[in-house]
Scaffold this motif. Structure first.
Motif, PDB file in Angstrom:
ATOM      1  N   SER A  29       5.422  81.011   5.698  1.00 29.28           N
ATOM      2  CA  SER A  29       5.170  79.845   4.853  1.00 29.28           C
ATOM      3  C   SER A  29       4.531  78.750   5.696  1.00 29.28           C
ATOM      4  N   LEU A  30       3.941  77.778   5.015  1.00 24.78           N
ATOM      5  CA  LEU A  30       3.326  76.664   5.725  1.00 24.78           C
ATOM      6  C   LEU A  30       4.381  75.824   6.430  1.00 24.78           C
ATOM      7  N   GLY A  31       5.560  75.723   5.828  1.00 19.61           N
ATOM      8  CA  GLY A  31       6.638  74.976   6.465  1.00 19.61           C
ATOM      9  C   GLY A  31       7.071  75.598   7.779  1.00 19.61           C
ATOM     10  N   GLN A  32       7.144  76.936   7.809  1.00 15.98           N
ATOM     11  CA  GLN A  32       7.501  77.618   9.045  1.00 15.98           C
ATOM     12  C   GLN A  32       6.407  77.455  10.094  1.00 15.98           C
ATOM     13  N   MET A  33       5.164  77.498   9.650  1.00 11.42           N
ATOM     14  CA  MET A  33       4.058  77.291  10.583  1.00 11.42           C
ATOM     15  C   MET A  33       4.126  75.888  11.179  1.00 11.42           C
ATOM     16  N   ASN A  34       4.436  74.899  10.358  1.00 12.67           N
ATOM     17  CA  ASN A  34       4.543  73.528  10.857  1.00 12.67           C
ATOM     18  C   ASN A  34       5.712  73.360  11.823  1.00 12.67           C
ATOM     19  N   ALA A  35       6.753  74.183  11.644  1.00 12.70           N
ATOM     20  CA  ALA A  35       7.882  74.115  12.565  1.00 12.70           C
ATOM     21  C   ALA A  35       7.441  74.464  13.983  1.00 12.70           C
ATOM     22  N   ILE A  36       6.518  75.433  14.102  1.00 14.95           N
ATOM     23  CA  ILE A  36       6.007  75.802  15.423  1.00 14.95           C
ATOM     24  C   ILE A  36       4.970  74.797  15.890  1.00 14.95           C
ATOM     25  N   LEU A  37       4.072  74.397  14.989  1.00 11.90           N
ATOM     26  CA  LEU A  37       3.043  73.428  15.365  1.00 11.90           C
ATOM     27  C   LEU A  37       3.654  72.121  15.858  1.00 11.90           C
ATOM     28  N   GLY A  38       4.863  71.830  15.358  1.00 14.97           N
ATOM     29  CA  GLY A  38       5.527  70.602  15.792  1.00 14.97           C
ATOM     30  C   GLY A  38       5.779  70.561  17.282  1.00 14.97           C
ATOM     31  N   HIS A  39       5.884  71.733  17.916  1.00 17.37           N
ATOM     32  CA  HIS A  39       6.075  71.773  19.367  1.00 17.37           C
ATOM     33  C   HIS A  39       4.802  71.352  20.104  1.00 17.37           C
ATOM     34  N   PHE A  40       3.679  71.381  19.393  1.00 20.70           N
ATOM     35  CA  PHE A  40       2.416  70.932  19.975  1.00 20.70           C
ATOM     36  C   PHE A  40       2.057  69.515  19.517  1.00 20.70           C
ATOM     37  N   ASN A  41       2.939  68.888  18.717  1.00 26.64           N
ATOM     38  CA  ASN A  41       2.648  67.594  18.099  1.00 26.64           C
ATOM     39  C   ASN A  41       1.458  67.689  17.136  1.00 26.64           C
ATOM     40  N   VAL A  42       1.412  68.781  16.392  1.00 29.53           N
ATOM     41  CA  VAL A  42       0.361  69.003  15.396  1.00 29.53           C
ATOM     42  C   VAL A  42       1.031  69.411  14.099  1.00 29.53           C
ATOM     43  N   THR A  43       0.419  69.075  12.971  1.00 35.91           N
ATOM     44  CA  THR A  43       0.941  69.478  11.676  1.00 35.91           C
ATOM     45  C   THR A  43      -0.192  69.817  10.721  1.00 35.91           C
ATOM     46  N   ALA A  44       0.088  70.717   9.791  1.00 37.00           N
ATOM     47  CA  ALA A  44      -0.852  71.053   8.718  1.00 37.00           C
ATOM     48  C   ALA A  44      -0.385  70.351   7.450  1.00 37.00           C
ATOM     49  N   TYR A  45      -1.313  69.699   6.749  1.00 39.13           N
ATOM     50  CA  TYR A  45      -0.950  68.829   5.619  1.00 39.13           C
ATOM     51  C   TYR A  45      -1.759  69.209   4.386  1.00 39.13           C
ATOM     52  N   GLN A  46      -1.047  69.432   3.267  1.00 41.16           N
ATOM     53  CA  GLN A  46      -1.688  69.822   2.002  1.00 41.16           C
ATOM     54  C   GLN A  46      -2.059  68.641   1.127  1.00 41.16           C
ATOM     55  N   GLY A  47      -1.577  67.481   1.442  1.00 46.52           N
ATOM     56  CA  GLY A  47      -1.739  66.345   0.553  1.00 46.52           C
ATOM     57  C   GLY A  47      -0.517  66.182  -0.326  1.00 46.52           C
ATOM     58  N   GLU A  48      -0.390  65.014  -0.927  1.00 42.32           N
ATOM     59  CA  GLU A  48       0.754  64.750  -1.795  1.00 42.32           C
ATOM     60  C   GLU A  48       0.675  65.588  -3.061  1.00 42.32           C
ATOM     61  N   PRO A  49       1.815  66.080  -3.570  1.00 35.69           N
ATOM     62  CA  PRO A  49       1.799  66.833  -4.829  1.00 35.69           C
ATOM     63  C   PRO A  49       1.163  66.014  -5.952  1.00 35.69           C
ATOM     64  N   GLY A  50       0.261  66.624  -6.667  1.00 34.85           N
ATOM     65  CA  GLY A  50      -0.459  65.927  -7.738  1.00 34.85           C
ATOM     66  C   GLY A  50      -1.785  65.357  -7.298  1.00 34.85           C
ATOM     67  N   SER A  51      -2.017  65.278  -6.000  1.00 36.11           N
ATOM     68  CA  SER A  51      -3.292  64.750  -5.510  1.00 36.11           C
ATOM     69  C   SER A  51      -4.390  65.796  -5.685  1.00 36.11           C
ATOM     70  N   ARG A  52      -5.630  65.353  -5.611  1.00 30.32           N
ATOM     71  CA  ARG A  52      -6.756  66.257  -5.790  1.00 30.32           C
ATOM     72  C   ARG A  52      -6.788  67.326  -4.681  1.00 30.32           C
ATOM     73  N   MET A  53      -6.491  66.915  -3.445  1.00 28.01           N
ATOM     74  CA  MET A  53      -6.502  67.860  -2.336  1.00 28.01           C
ATOM     75  C   MET A  53      -5.443  68.943  -2.529  1.00 28.01           C
ATOM     76  N   HIS A  54      -4.278  68.547  -3.002  1.00 28.93           N
ATOM     77  CA  HIS A  54      -3.197  69.506  -3.226  1.00 28.93           C
ATOM     78  C   HIS A  54      -3.556  70.477  -4.348  1.00 28.93           C
TER      79      HIS A  54
END
Length: 405
Positions: free
Chosen positions: A195-220
């Motif tokens: 999942s993206l959440g699990q991926m972000n858990a690892i990326l957090g060790h690099f001080n990086v995150t993947a972001y989908q945008g707020e729910p309901g936003s055009r990007m999301h």
């Protein structure tokens, strides 16, 4: 020796990952088999492999990335590792393919990365389905025996394969896109997550995150994805980078396919991780102790909290087997709710603590607060003054005779 085999659709990505390691001083090219030069440049490496891939355009999954991981107890020189890599590739049927062997220095144990393709000189596809079970496992076991290596099944001490601390990305110190690309590549090639959440858990060790945008936003809604550097508090800083602009193009649609593949690849590691986490939980009295005990076993604990500081999820990162599980995937007792309930029960005072009277007396004191202590004791022992009369001393009751009619 532990072997990991990864198949992909981009030989460029496999080469770029290893070449980046070389440029950063974290790897060296150990050998180049099937190339005209012993030390070809990046262009020659790519052209040699890409030429074979173009001979079979129907095969989309054409890149092969293999890592051979040794124990720190295995004292191997460069020549021995070359022989091991050559023998391994011969045994799995890829000895006739051009391949590159890189020696990486970015972990707490020596390991090799092998980059090649599965299209031979005649344009035929070499079978990779069940490659690990049918050919790689017998090859690994024979090589362990021939070279006296630490057997993979005997590597019970997980500390042998603990990674060195990951180098975090700091905003402003390096060019943002290059730093984020390096972190994302590290995670994509070395970890399995679903999942993206699990991926972000690892990326957090690099001080990086993947972001989908707020729910309901055009990007999301359009399934967009950007990558950002985060500070120590987890806040995104700097200008975000679109996933499509990174070298590997780790867009959400591509990641979702990887999630499906990883769901099967991580099954074998779930039971061992559950056992490790359970053993670390029982002697722990709080979340911080739990985290420290897991860290000693090569497991990272990521605590997910909302804006109010309430813990709503736990994620466990197995740095040894490079996979990620949510607490709920390991069982109710290891989820955020189960772990918090256990710690709360340990901190709750026992109902039977206090003066050691009798269990009955204590129960009455707890459950009948309206009575005084003296009244309860009277109720308990009032029968002692009225002992029953022994049977022989009892007076016989006279029978009442019916009157004669």
């Amino acid at each position: 020796m532990v072997v990991r085999i990864t198949t992909g659709k981009s030989i460029r990505g496999v080469l770029r990952y290893n070449e980046n390691k070389v440029e950063n001083g974290q790897a060296t090219l150990l050998m180049a088999s099937g190339f005209l030069q012993l030390d070809p440049d990046h262009k020659e490496k790519l052209q040699r492999l890409d030429k074979l891939i173009k001979m079979n355009k129907r095969t989309k999954t054409n890149a092969l990335h293999i890592s051979l991981n040794f124990s720190p107890d295995d004292k191997l020189d460069a020549d021995t590792m070359k022989r091991i890599a050559t023998e391994y590739m011969d045994r799995i049927g890829f000895g006739g393919q051009p391949y590159l062997v890189y020696l990486h220095h970015d972990a707490g144990h020596p390991h090799l990365h092998v980059a090649t393709c599965n299209i031979d000189a005649k344009g035929r596809r070499l079978e990779t389905h069940n490659l690990g079970r049918l050919l790689s496992e017998p090859a690994r076991k024979q090589i362990e025996k021939d070279y006296g290596l630490v057997v993979a099944e005997e590597q019970g001490h997980r500390k042998r394969f603990l990674l060195q601390p990951l180098e975090p990305v700091e905003y402003g110190k390096k060019e943002t896109k290059a730093a984020v690309t390096k972190a994302v590549q590290e995670v994509l090639y070395n970890y399995r997550f679903t999942s993206l959440g699990q991926m972000n858990a690892i990326l957090g060790h690099f001080n990086v995150t993947a972001y989908q945008g707020e729910p309901g936003s055009r990007m999301h809604e359009k399934k967009g994805l950007v990558y950002s550097i985060v500070d120590r508090q987890g806040n995104r800083v700097g200008v975000p980078i679109k996933a499509s602009e990174l070298y590997e193009r780790p867009t959400l649609s591509r990641l979702e396919k990887a999630f499906e593949r990883n769901a099967k690849r991580t099954l074998e590691f779930r039971a061992p991780l559950k056992e490790t986490v359970s053993k670390a939980l029982w002697p722990s009295g709080c979340m911080e102790q739990f985290r420290k005990k897991l860290s000693k076993e090569g497991v990272g604990l990521v605590i997910r909290q909302n804006g109010e500081g309430r813990v709503y999820g736990l994620t466990y990162i197995d740095f040894v087997n490079r996979c990620v599980f949510n607490g709920s995937q390991l069982g109710k007792g290891l989820s955020a709710k189960g772990v918090q309930e256990r710690f709360a029960a340990l901190s709750r005072p026992c109902a039977l603590e206090g003066p050691k009277e009798t269990s009955i007396e204590t129960s009455l004191l707890n459950f009948i607060p309206s009575l005084s202590r003296t009244e309860i004791l009277d109720l308990l022992f009032q029968g002692a003054a009225y002992e029953p009369v022994p049977y022989p001393l009892k007076r016989k009751r006279k029978k009442r005779r019916r009157p004669k009619l």
